[in-house]
Design a protein around this motif. Sequence first.
Motif, PDB file in Angstrom:
ATOM      1  N   VAL A  10       5.248   7.499   2.304  1.00 15.46           N
ATOM      2  CA  VAL A  10       4.424   7.341   3.511  1.00 15.46           C
ATOM      3  C   VAL A  10       4.444   5.871   3.930  1.00 15.46           C
ATOM      4  CG1 VAL A  10       2.149   7.743   4.551  1.00 15.46           C
ATOM      5  CG2 VAL A  10       2.916   9.181   2.636  1.00 15.46           C
ATOM      6  N   HIS A  11       4.801   5.613   5.167  1.00 12.95           N
ATOM      7  CA  HIS A  11       4.834   4.237   5.683  1.00 12.95           C
ATOM      8  C   HIS A  11       3.430   3.884   6.174  1.00 12.95           C
ATOM      9  CE1 HIS A  11       9.130   4.407   5.222  1.00 12.95           C
ATOM     10  NE2 HIS A  11       9.250   5.383   6.106  1.00 12.95           N
ATOM     11  N   ILE A  12       2.609   3.422   5.243  1.00 14.30           N
ATOM     12  CA  ILE A  12       1.189   3.193   5.534  1.00 14.30           C
ATOM     13  C   ILE A  12       0.974   2.022   6.505  1.00 14.30           C
ATOM     14  CG2 ILE A  12      -0.986   2.364   4.481  1.00 14.30           C
ATOM     15  CD1 ILE A  12      -0.519   5.261   3.812  1.00 14.30           C
ATOM     16  N   LEU A  45       0.815  -1.219   0.000  1.00 11.07           N
ATOM     17  CA  LEU A  45       0.000   0.000   0.000  1.00 11.07           C
ATOM     18  C   LEU A  45       0.851   1.272   0.000  1.00 11.07           C
ATOM     19  CD1 LEU A  45      -1.793  -2.336   1.492  1.00 11.07           C
ATOM     20  CD2 LEU A  45      -3.245  -0.456   2.204  1.00 11.07           C
ATOM     21  N   CYS A  46       2.170   1.102  -0.150  1.00  8.10           N
ATOM     22  CA  CYS A  46       3.089   2.249  -0.105  1.00  8.10           C
ATOM     23  C   CYS A  46       3.648   2.549  -1.498  1.00  8.10           C
ATOM     24  CB  CYS A  46       4.239   1.960   0.852  1.00  8.10           C
ATOM     25  SG  CYS A  46       3.716   1.642   2.552  1.00  8.10           S
ATOM     26  N   LEU A  47       4.400   3.620  -1.573  1.00 14.28           N
ATOM     27  CA  LEU A  47       4.933   4.123  -2.840  1.00 14.28           C
ATOM     28  C   LEU A  47       5.535   3.031  -3.737  1.00 14.28           C
ATOM     29  CD1 LEU A  47       4.888   7.126  -3.558  1.00 14.28           C
ATOM     30  CD2 LEU A  47       7.256   7.284  -2.791  1.00 14.28           C
ATOM     31  N   SER A  48       5.170   3.061  -5.019  1.00 11.76           N
ATOM     32  CA  SER A  48       5.721   2.123  -5.999  1.00 11.76           C
ATOM     33  C   SER A  48       7.010   2.706  -6.581  1.00 11.76           C
ATOM     34  CB  SER A  48       4.694   1.906  -7.118  1.00 11.76           C
ATOM     35  OG  SER A  48       5.334   1.659  -8.349  1.00 11.76           O
ATOM     36  N   TYR A  49       8.098   1.958  -6.462  1.00  9.80           N
ATOM     37  CA  TYR A  49       9.389   2.420  -6.998  1.00  9.80           C
ATOM     38  C   TYR A  49       9.296   2.647  -8.507  1.00  9.80           C
ATOM     39  CZ  TYR A  49      14.282   2.326  -8.442  1.00  9.80           C
ATOM     40  OH  TYR A  49      15.487   2.629  -9.010  1.00  9.80           O
ATOM     41  N   GLU A  50       8.616   1.710  -9.185  1.00  4.98           N
ATOM     42  CA  GLU A  50       8.512   1.798 -10.642  1.00  4.98           C
ATOM     43  C   GLU A  50       7.812   3.094 -11.067  1.00  4.98           C
ATOM     44  OE1 GLU A  50       6.671  -1.737 -12.298  1.00  4.98           O
ATOM     45  OE2 GLU A  50       6.430  -0.691 -14.196  1.00  4.98           O
TER      46      GLU A  50
END
Length: 337
Positions: A137-139, A115-120
């Motif tokens: 954001v560390h969801i 649920l957190c930021l996608s590197y791609e």
Amino acid sequence: MRPSGLEEKLSSAFRVGFDRRDTQRLLAFWEKILASERWTEGPFTEQFESAWQALHGLRSVATASWAGAALAALNYIDVRGETVLCPSNTFMATPLSVAYAGGKVEWVDCNRNDLCLSYEDFVRKAEASRPKAAWVVHIGGHIAFEIEKIADYCRERRIWLLEDCAHAHGAQWRGKRPGAWGDAGIYSFYATKTISTGEGGMLVTRHGAMAESAKGFRNYGKPAHAAPGLNFRMSEFTAALGVVQTQRLDEIAAGKRAYAEEVLDPQHPNRVLFPEGMISGYYKYIVFGKVEPSTGRVYDKPCHRIMGQAADLPNTDWVTANHSCVPIYYGKDHPAA
Ligand SMILES: Cc1ncc(COP(=O)(O)O)c(C=O)c1O
């Protein structure tokens, strides 16, 4: 048969993360503050900062709210007129901080598994928009699974990386706590958080100059008037609560973790599964699909939709529709309370 007595020790109804065994110690601190006539900008604020600093190995600056610390960091970076990458699967505080600091939000999709930021998607957006800074954001209390790759990329491209640690108290991975991968981390001590001071925030950073700037920012720029902040000072009463809470943090997080692993995990195989060695602070216990009892979703609507902005973020829409949270609150009533 129940696996252990943990059900009785943790509550399914919301409880503020505060151990009742700390009540007398807190009251003694408050008596001391009353007698001292120093109700703000005093030794308890310094003690809270030192305790947080010792835990994280990073310079720490206490503020009246998450927003105060976030704006202090964004002001130091100076994002006016600049692009700032931001996930849409977050609380409105994250994109609003960028808007208030004069930056322009560029939305980034999340992953379905954390649920957190996608590197791609992060790299795609960074190449296209050349951001000056970014939020991760560390969801839910675990650490964004791709934090290391994101931090390495930001370091190479000279993008300032801010970690929104509002959910992540007590989390650890590879010897680090949230806030240690980026240029700064911002914690919230709002009433629902894993540990709370009712209201409050903390900036953690490895940059001494950013920490000094934040100290001025929270106090209308005093004494040098280099940082044009407003009043984001923390009161001594709040800071004393923070001192007590910091000492109890790892125990509270460990209690939630034991409950998650021993009681909830066997019931919920279709949940967020952490990488090897990652310790979640368990602000939330997230499962995919619908579940009862549930406290609902982490967020009901992605931020770009709340703000009426067009963006193609398929995973963000997917996670919004396909997860729920199982109640997990620290509710021990200790005999010593
Ligand atoms: C991800 C996230 N960021 C920031 C905040 C803002 O924190 P505060 O309410 O302390 O201002 C919250 C919620 O409280 C949050 O969940």
